[in-house]
Motif scaffolding. Sequence first.
Motif, PDB file in Angstrom:
ATOM      1  N   ILE A  12     -11.060  34.460   7.844  1.00 23.93           N
ATOM      2  CA  ILE A  12     -10.158  34.918   8.905  1.00 23.93           C
ATOM      3  C   ILE A  12     -10.173  33.888  10.033  1.00 23.93           C
ATOM      4  O   ILE A  12     -11.042  33.024  10.067  1.00 23.93           O
ATOM      5  N   GLU A  13      -9.236  34.048  10.942  1.00 27.35           N
ATOM      6  CA  GLU A  13      -9.159  33.098  12.044  1.00 27.35           C
ATOM      7  C   GLU A  13      -9.073  33.804  13.385  1.00 27.35           C
ATOM      8  O   GLU A  13      -8.550  34.907  13.489  1.00 27.35           O
ATOM      9  N   SER A  14      -9.574  33.126  14.400  1.00 29.44           N
ATOM     10  CA  SER A  14      -9.359  33.545  15.792  1.00 29.44           C
ATOM     11  C   SER A  14      -8.880  32.312  16.538  1.00 29.44           C
ATOM     12  O   SER A  14      -9.228  31.192  16.159  1.00 29.44           O
ATOM     13  N   VAL A  15      -8.121  32.540  17.590  1.00 35.18           N
ATOM     14  CA  VAL A  15      -7.589  31.412  18.353  1.00 35.18           C
ATOM     15  C   VAL A  15      -7.948  31.602  19.826  1.00 35.18           C
ATOM     16  O   VAL A  15      -7.685  32.658  20.411  1.00 35.18           O
ATOM     17  N   LEU A  16      -8.580  30.588  20.393  1.00 27.64           N
ATOM     18  CA  LEU A  16      -8.982  30.638  21.803  1.00 27.64           C
ATOM     19  C   LEU A  16      -8.020  29.783  22.616  1.00 27.64           C
ATOM     20  O   LEU A  16      -7.737  28.644  22.248  1.00 27.64           O
ATOM     21  N   MET A  17      -7.513  30.366  23.712  1.00 30.42           N
ATOM     22  CA  MET A  17      -6.510  29.660  24.511  1.00 30.42           C
ATOM     23  C   MET A  17      -6.925  29.593  25.983  1.00 30.42           C
ATOM     24  O   MET A  17      -7.372  30.590  26.546  1.00 30.42           O
ATOM     25  N   TRP A  18      -6.740  28.418  26.556  1.00 30.78           N
ATOM     26  CA  TRP A  18      -6.992  28.218  27.987  1.00 30.78           C
ATOM     27  C   TRP A  18      -5.646  28.263  28.702  1.00 30.78           C
ATOM     28  O   TRP A  18      -4.750  27.466  28.378  1.00 30.78           O
TER      29      TRP A  18
ATOM     30  N   CYS B 230      -7.522  35.362  20.671  1.00 27.09           N
ATOM     31  CA  CYS B 230      -6.627  36.120  19.801  1.00 27.09           C
ATOM     32  C   CYS B 230      -7.398  36.444  18.520  1.00 27.09           C
ATOM     33  O   CYS B 230      -7.867  35.551  17.822  1.00 27.09           O
ATOM     34  N   VAL B 231      -7.551  37.745  18.256  1.00 25.08           N
ATOM     35  CA  VAL B 231      -8.502  38.228  17.262  1.00 25.08           C
ATOM     36  C   VAL B 231      -7.775  38.828  16.057  1.00 25.08           C
ATOM     37  O   VAL B 231      -6.728  39.466  16.207  1.00 25.08           O
ATOM     38  N   SER B 232      -8.333  38.653  14.876  1.00 25.71           N
ATOM     39  CA  SER B 232      -7.756  39.239  13.654  1.00 25.71           C
ATOM     40  C   SER B 232      -8.321  40.633  13.401  1.00 25.71           C
ATOM     41  O   SER B 232      -9.464  40.923  13.752  1.00 25.71           O
TER      42      SER B 232
END
Length: 358
Positions: free
Chosen positions: A102-108, A116-118
Amino acid sequence: MAFANEDSMDNGKIELKGLFPGELDLIVTKMGMASYRTRQLVDWLYNKGVTQFDDMTNLSRAVRQQLDENFTILDLSVVGEVKTASEDTVKFLFALPDGRRIESVLMWEGKRRTLCVSSQVGCPLDCHFCATGKMGLIRNLNAAEIVDQVLYGQRFLRARGEELTNVVMMGMGEPLLNFDQVLRAIRLMNLDNGAAIGIRRITLSTAGHVPGIQRLSKEKLKIGLAVSLNGTTDEQRTQIMPINKKWPISTLLAAVKDYQEYISRRVTIEYVLLHGLNDSADDAHRLVDLLRDISCKINVIPWNPIEGGAYERPPQQAIDHFVRIVTDAQLTATVRYSKGDDIGAGSGQLYQELQTVA
Ligand code: SAH
């Protein structure tokens, strides 16, 4: 003892991550420990995010050993980490205990640090423009697997002297189709003496699962709501989002309005722009009519190309024209040029192809 995540037992051991303080209390009592130990466990598990009992240094060696013999602590392993060229987005690829990815995306973004969580491996909803939809549903994540994405992001930021401020349930999957585990994870990331992500800083994004939205307000947890509208007529929306057959636009927006009134905060309406399909001036006018009575902000997302996707991202002029019509009608709309689309981390690009990355 029966625990919600007993099915994640490994070698007869019970997984501790994913348990509420009240459930940890039962363990503490059963093991004959003083009740304040629960607070310490919560701190280790959900604030400091340790993954080894040996690191729980305020517990005696004997207690640590006893815990180790009976329990496990999930630690998602990171098998990939990709940064955008602009360095304001990082995508983490995690391996789950069963090998799924799975993936998560971290944004500044300014002062915000948003993860952003799955919520599922894959997704059953089959929205035609979305890469995750192409996978079908492989399985739901359990609460430990959801909350651990947040704990990882928090540790990653703290190592740089920063703190995670926001969480969006907007990664792979439809969170309202995994309601119980998602809600459990949200309550856990919100624990005061845990990761302490404020309820108002947590947003759940749904493709429009109406009973799920209604159930959210019964939970008395006033998280933010984002709804992927993506169309202005039922005919058009059904063409790209099969879920619209079950809950058409009017039913969906009635539920969204109720929820908005319940939380007394604006909701977010997501609108993926697909050129020649839902990006005309007529669409913009219809969108205004549909949303006039709902307190909301609109995120207009130009479609991010996916493999095999038979759509087109609108030219800049069409995007600007669409947004101008909406904002001229006094609605709030922002174009979200997806962060991370150069690393496949833009909305809807989170994809199973990564399941095979070593
Ligand atoms: N199932 C949830 C959350 C995951 S999708 C939902 O539907 O809201 C997160 C957002 O990405 C949704 O708004 C969706 O419409 C959008 N999206 C999906 N695929 C996309 C793509 N290829 N380009 C741009 N946005 C996309």
